[in-house]
Design a protein around this motif. Structure first.
Motif: not given
Length: 431
Positions: A128-133, A185-189, A196-201
């Motif tokens: 559930d990776f989204r851009h929410f800027s 720009m911000w991104y997350g779940t 549950e889901v850990d994201i790394h850039l």
């Protein structure tokens, strides 16, 4: 295919991305799997084996529910442009998303040596990776272009969506046309916490292709950061941010808008005699030109920023100075009219101007003649104290005007970009 432009560890990432892009471009679009239908195609049999035996695309791909799904993101900015009406950054981004799906594993030897499998993104689990800027209606990744994903025998899933995104910028037009704007720009779940889901850039890169470059803007800095926030229910969420620093290319604006400022100065006018007809006419034309030019700038200057451009402040100050010079000119003309009257010798003004005109400073100030072709110095003009006073006022106004213009020019007219703290762009790619 990508050609490597990065040193070190990024080389392997770009080579892998290029290989995957080439593979996906030469693989036929993955059709929907029809469970229970017999087929002689080994690849379709493998898809049925993986997706038709209890696979669920709405559950995290971990056999142990307590384990975290780790996802890495590589971020490639292809095109970029800024909408100055809304201070909105618009970018086209190619992302490389990778994670491991434990339910999409197979033995390649048992399946005719198949090492890669192309699947549609709506057939498998997606984070559930989204851009929410701001100024963005959040959409899921399948809504981006190229929703196909590549799966390896060890369960590694790689998706390469191309998405159009935007973000509100912190616009600052004070140094226009050498203005610099920061856009984040911000991104997350939305639903999955960090456990549950850990994201790394991993990488944030900029396309170097000339056809992708903006004719009006250039990227001065491209930076990334990762943070963790705690929600009201005490769950931790990972937030990724990509900061883009846009820098205007000031060629046209500086030549067409800022350049003519130098030709509108009133410095030359103040060296004319205040009683001359030429000075009054030129001051009137200067004031009219200033107002006309300010009106013309409405079509060129950004109108929605909170900060007034410094070049506009310079023109406003120059307009005020033109009006003040006209008033002082009329005042000095009144002083010169006293030449036609009999003045009392030995008056206070006579003594003041007479004693001052004998000093070295006065000799330097009064030594230069006016910039009039028909101006002639007469003996009466040298001896009359009203004439001396008028000339002293002309010279004082001229000196103050020159000093004021030089000060305003040095303070308000920009000659280059002011980047401040900028990390630059460390990663480039060529498509």
């Amino acid at each position: 295919m990508f050609r490597n432009r990065l040193p070190g560890s990024s080389t392997l990432v770009l080579l892998r991305l290029g290989w995957i892009a080439l593979l996906l471009n030469h693989v036929l679009p993955a059709a929907s799997v029809e469970c229970g239908k017999d087929t002689t195609n080994v690849e379709n049999k493998l898809k049925s084996s993986l997706l038709c035996n209890g696979y669920r695309d709405d559950a995290r791909p971990r056999k142990d529910h307590s384990q975290t799904v780790n996802m890495t993101v590589s971020y490639y900015v292809l095109t970029y442009e800024m909408d100055e009406e809304d201070d909105l950054l618009k970018v086209d981004v190619w992302m490389d998303l990778q994670w491991t799906d434990e339910f999409l594993r197979w033995n390649s030897t048992a399946w005719s040596g198949i090492e890669r499998l192309a699947l549609n993104s709506d057939q498998i689990w997606l984070p559930d990776f989204r851009h929410f800027s701001s100024f963005y209606n959040p959409e899921e990744l399948p809504d981006c272009a190229n929703p196909k994903c590549s799966v390896a025998p060890n369960g590694t899933v790689i998706c390469l969506p191309v998405c159009s995104m935007n973000a509100k910028c912190d616009a600052d037009y004070s140094r226009w046309p050498y203005d610099v704007h920061r856009c984040v720009m911000w991104y997350g779940t939305w639903a999955n916490s960090m456990d549950e889901v850990d994201i790394h850039l991993r990488d944030v890169c900029l396309a170097r292709n000339s056809e992708f470059a903006s004719p009006k803007w250039t990227v001065a800095s491209l930076d990334k950061s990762r943070s963790v926030v705690r929600s009201s229910d005490n769950y931790m969420y990972t937030i990724l941010s990509v900061e883009v620093m846009l820098m205007r290319k000031p060629g046209y604006e500086y030549a067409a808008v800022v350049g003519p400022i130098l030709t509108m100065l009133n410095v030359c006018i103040v060296w004319l005699r205040s009683s001359s007809f030429e000075r009054k006419v030129m001051l009137g034309l200067s004031i009219f030109s200033h107002f006309s030019y300010l009106k013309q700038l409405e079509w060129a200057l950004p109108f929605n920023g909170d900060t007034l451009p410094d070049c506009m402040k310079f023109l406003l100050c120059s307009t005020v100075m033109g009006v003040v010079l006209l008033l002082l000119t009329l005042l000095n003309c009144w002083i010169r009219m006293r030449l036609n009257r009999n003045s009392t010798t030995g008056s206070f003004i006579d003594r003041m101007t007479g004693s001052f005109s004998q000093s070295r400073v006065a000799e330097l100030i009064l030594a230069a003649d006016y910039l009039e072709l028909n101006y002639k110095v007469t003996q009466d003009a040298k001896e009359n104290y009203w004439e001396r006073l008028a000339k002293l006022l002309d010279r004082a106004v001229a000196i103050v005007c020159v000093v004021t213009y030089v000060t305003l020019f040095c303070i308000l007219i920009p000659f280059g970009h002011e980047l401040g703290v900028a990390n630059g762009v460390d990663c480039y790619i060529s498509a």
